[in-house]
Design an enzyme around this catalytic site. Sequence first.
Site, PDB file in Angstrom:
ATOM      1  N   ASP A  17       0.852  -1.191   0.000  1.00 16.81           N
ATOM      2  CA  ASP A  17       0.000   0.000   0.000  1.00 16.81           C
ATOM      3  C   ASP A  17       0.890   1.244   0.000  1.00 16.81           C
ATOM      4  O   ASP A  17       1.529   1.559   1.004  1.00 16.81           O
ATOM      5  CB  ASP A  17      -0.908  -0.015   1.232  1.00 16.81           C
ATOM      6  N   ASP A 111      -2.515   2.022  -6.288  1.00 15.06           N
ATOM      7  CA  ASP A 111      -1.520   2.071  -5.219  1.00 15.06           C
ATOM      8  C   ASP A 111      -1.559   0.880  -4.281  1.00 15.06           C
ATOM      9  O   ASP A 111      -0.943   0.915  -3.218  1.00 15.06           O
ATOM     10  CB  ASP A 111      -1.707   3.350  -4.405  1.00 15.06           C
ATOM     11  N   GLU A 112      -2.230  -0.184  -4.657  1.00 16.59           N
ATOM     12  CA  GLU A 112      -2.460  -1.273  -3.708  1.00 16.59           C
ATOM     13  C   GLU A 112      -2.470  -2.606  -4.438  1.00 16.59           C
ATOM     14  O   GLU A 112      -3.049  -2.737  -5.516  1.00 16.59           O
ATOM     15  CB  GLU A 112      -3.797  -1.043  -3.008  1.00 16.59           C
TER      16      GLU A 112
END
Length: 466
Positions: A17, A111-112
């Site tokens: 993350d 983003d993950e």
Amino acid sequence: MPVAAPDATRPSVLHLDLDAFFAAVEQRDKPSLRGKPVVVGGTGWRGVVATASYEARAYGIGSAMPTMEARRRCHNAAFLAGRFAAYRTVSQQVMALAHELSPLVEQVSLDEAYVDLTPTHPGLDVAEVSRVAEEFRARVRAVTGLTVSVGAGPSKLVAKIASDLRKPDALVVVPPAEQHALLGPLPVRRLPGVGAVTGERLTRVGIRTVADLAAADEAELVRMVGRAHGTGLLAYARAVDPRPVVPERDAKSVSAEETFAVDLTDRRELAERARRMVDRVAVRLAAGGVSGRTVTVKLRRYDFTTLNRSRTLAQPTAAPREIAAAALALLEGIDVADGVRLLGVGVSGLTEYTQQDLLAELDEPAAGDADPAPGAEPEQTAGQQAEVGGVLPLGSAVPYGPPAPPRSAWSPGQDVAHDEHGPGWVQGSGVGRVTVRFEGPHTPAGRIHTFADDDPALHPAPPPRW
């Protein structure tokens, strides 16, 4: 490669993350913003926050908050429209590094992601997982200049919760023998699927922590929230999560819904709730870098019957105005006189967004919004407080004012280049002027110049290279 449930005897699942992703990219590329509150998202009158830096979060600013509320909480923050091309580039770099760890990478958003290390790292123990994860975090920092928090555990559930425990820039590895001790004291709201309504129901019967939920009677839980939901929550509370890490994961839809404490019959209130859901959906579309063609309204009546109405648009969209127009038209065609207990709005038929600046769409007013009162004078932006062509010294106390008008050619945060001064970014614009700060990722904080907004020497530019 066959996809199987993770090995529950080893901490083989990573959850990656990137910390405050959109805001972190802005601070990386704009030295003058480092260490200062930064808010990325819609900057207009009905804008929505997509991401806030940790400095901004200290003021209580968070994702999906109305931008005007964020401005009230921290008027000195930098409010930027966002640069989707820059975020996409960084995301691709990080995901490429993740694929070097294992072929089993499930990207959840820009983003993950989840990574299952089993195929490439047999015999994993805590020490080995820690080594692999720390090397990955160091490579992300070297390649992108950003920090990433990583959680590791025997399941996706535990890995995701672990990655959030010590953010930002942290690694938490949870051995299988310690997962119950980790989960037990946490508030029940930390489990996926426990929203505000479910959390309130559980609290009323004394279930406040994950340990409380793990000890709950399954039959009672099923009566409260339904069989599928109840059994699923009980499994999570007991650290049972067999979900595999699925590579090339594609979301099929993005949605938001709300269950009301009291059945609603007022169309105006339902419409306003729908608009708020549209804002949340738009933020999630932005985070995933996608748009969609089909808008769906879900409505559950007083008698628990559920209706779904859909409309397919001519072109994919992520614009709140277009989504809201379709959703409100669908809602208008449904009889709500007897009461509505649940309302939801979703977008499906997703495709990768092709425009460079997706987040600019979050500025579009929702259907039915009124413009500011006629004759109202907007507050001045930084660009309006300097003479045209003037220079402000380094360290000047220049506030980041309200946004430029929606049709301005320049948006706050936008990358630009000037024939004489070189590359920079738009700090503010309005009343025929645009203020630019000339700096880049590897320069000191730059000076500010203000120009006429039609200055032929000023041009849009691609994101700077890290």
